[in-house]
Design a protein around this motif. Structure first.
Motif, PDB file in Angstrom:
ATOM      1  N   ASP A  51       0.828  -1.204   0.000  1.00  0.00           N
ATOM      2  CA  ASP A  51       0.000   0.000   0.000  1.00  0.00           C
ATOM      3  C   ASP A  51       0.863   1.255   0.000  1.00  0.00           C
ATOM      4  N   LYS A  58       1.314   6.854  -6.740  1.00  0.00           N
ATOM      5  CA  LYS A  58       0.209   7.729  -7.125  1.00  0.00           C
ATOM      6  C   LYS A  58       0.623   9.192  -7.009  1.00  0.00           C
ATOM      7  N   SER A 187      -1.856  -1.195  -9.622  1.00  0.00           N
ATOM      8  CA  SER A 187      -3.044  -1.159  -8.766  1.00  0.00           C
ATOM      9  C   SER A 187      -4.297  -0.714  -9.517  1.00  0.00           C
ATOM     10  N   SER A 371     -13.189   6.925  -9.178  1.00  0.00           N
ATOM     11  CA  SER A 371     -12.811   6.684  -7.785  1.00  0.00           C
ATOM     12  C   SER A 371     -11.609   7.525  -7.345  1.00  0.00           C
ATOM     13  N   LYS A 373      -9.686   6.772  -5.146  1.00  0.00           N
ATOM     14  CA  LYS A 373      -8.619   5.807  -4.853  1.00  0.00           C
ATOM     15  C   LYS A 373      -7.564   5.822  -5.946  1.00  0.00           C
ATOM     16  N   HIS A 374      -8.012   6.002  -7.185  1.00  0.00           N
ATOM     17  CA  HIS A 374      -7.087   6.034  -8.318  1.00  0.00           C
ATOM     18  C   HIS A 374      -6.713   7.451  -8.713  1.00  0.00           C
TER      19      HIS A 374
END
Length: 380
Positions: A51, A58, A187, A371, A373-374
């Motif tokens: 993670d 990212k 991911s 999302s 998240k991305h």
């Protein structure tokens, strides 16, 4: 054998065993966002998923400081709302250099067996990511010659904390930047489309009747779409922990057949596909079949972005290739002798075409496209 040599070999073997075991423990702790029963992607032993690496990757992916002139980030050509592609025919680098190819979508790229449009030797993200970072022809991020300056930008307190979390007790380097970026891109998993609910979760009403008719057409021998866009990732270029064999997913689709001195076996000489790497005539015009997941949002299409809509793509395959009647690339791709055996043409009624498009729309994963998240949140 000299006892000191034997001891050294034993210690080396122990270190390697410990390293592999440690990598497996780290990898096993990462939770892949995949459906139950789906195989996990292959990941290099020297870069197990975590993670912390994904979070750092990212951050780097969206940071323009990674380009020499700080004008572009990776995201400049790979935007989330466009399935991590971009709405341009071909990409433009950080210095304004116009490229010759369309930016491919980064959808389930962790499952890709080969990377880039036409290179069968680039099979790891760690190697592929070096190209946009350091390549000089064409220039993308343009780091070459500016390595010290670019690397210094990431030695802030914030980045040092992020790097230390992802790679404890290792100095910031381009090797770690590449590993973090590769982890983030891996991911980017998209397996929550209406089709997935229908096919893998057993939700019968997840897709409409028209899409089911279109699905039956897609997987029929009449259209033969599935030969190049098969499997759960809808691309022949697929590899995972249960599929290690390279299925050679490069095809000449009859997009061109230019009969002039500016063409090589029918394809414009500026880009003849896999043949540039293999030097084999049989590979002229062969390009990798991309995934069809989220395909509605990754227009324009083909390796050079020369096809604007999905409807036009279907028309080209129905015709058995593209006939360009005038202009620089005039020629009848339907007659290209290097064309794939699967691009032989087919008849399709207007209603059947609508059904096929309806099926392709069921491959859209709205969560993947939106999302946080991305994606990037400036408040993060």
């Amino acid at each position: 054998m000299n006892k000191f040599i034997a001891i050294a070999m034993c210690l080396t073997l122990m270190a390697l065993m410990f390293g592999c075991d440690n990598a497996k423990k780290i990898e096993n702790s990462y939770k892949w966002p995949i459906l139950e029963g789906f195989p996990k992607p292959q990941v290099p032993l020297d870069n197990p998923m975590s993670d912390e690496k994904v979070a750092l990757g990212k951050q780097l992916f969206f940071d323009k400081k990674l380009s020499a002139n700080q004008q572009q980030s990776c995201e400049s050509c790979h935007m989330q709302q466009f399935a991590f592609a971009e709405p341009l025919s071909v990409s433009v680098g950080s210095t304004g250099t116009v490229h010759r190819r369309n930016a491919p979508a980064l959808v389930n790229i962790a499952y890709n067996k080969t990377l880039t449009w036409a290179h069968d030797g680039i099979t790891s993200l760690e190697r592929q990511i070096l190209l946009p970072m350091f390549d000089e022809s064409p220039i993308e991020l343009g780091i070459t010659g500016h390595e010290v300056e670019v690397l210094a930008r990431f030695k802030t307190i914030e980045y040092q904390q992020a790097f230390n979390a992802a790679f404890p007790e290792q100095p910031i380097s381009f090797e770690l930047i590449v590993k973090a970026l590769a982890s983030y891109v891996r991911s980017l998993i998209s397996l929550a489309s209406p089709f997935d609910k229908y096919a893998y979760l057993g939700v019968d009403d997840a897709i409409p009747a028209a899409a089911i008719r279109g699905m039956n057409l897609f997987f029929s021998e009449r259209l033969e779409c599935h030969h190049c866009h098969g499997g759960f990732n809808f691309t022949q270029s697929t590899g995972h922990e249960q599929q290690l064999i390279d299925r050679r997913p490069f095809h000449n689709t009859g997009l061109y057949y230019v009969e002039s001195s500016k063409a090589i076996f029918g394809y414009p000489s500026k880009d003849i596909g896999l043949a540039e790497i293999s030097t084999l005539a049989k590979d002229n015009g062969r390009f990798r079949a991309p995934t069809l997941r989220n395909i509605r949002h990754s227009a324009p299409y083909m390796h050079d972005g020369s096809v604007a809509t999905l409807a036009e793509v279907i028309d080209i395959y129905a015709a058995g290739g593209r006939n360009i009647e005038s202009g620089q690339h005039q020629g009848d791709g339907r007659a290209n002798p290097m064309k794939s055996q699967f691009v032989k043409g087919f008849e399709l009624t207007p209603d059947e075409k609508k059904d096929l498009l309806a099926f392709l729309d069921t491959l859209t994963d709205d969560t993947f496209l939106t999302s946080p998240k991305h994606g990037f949140n400036e408040k993060e």
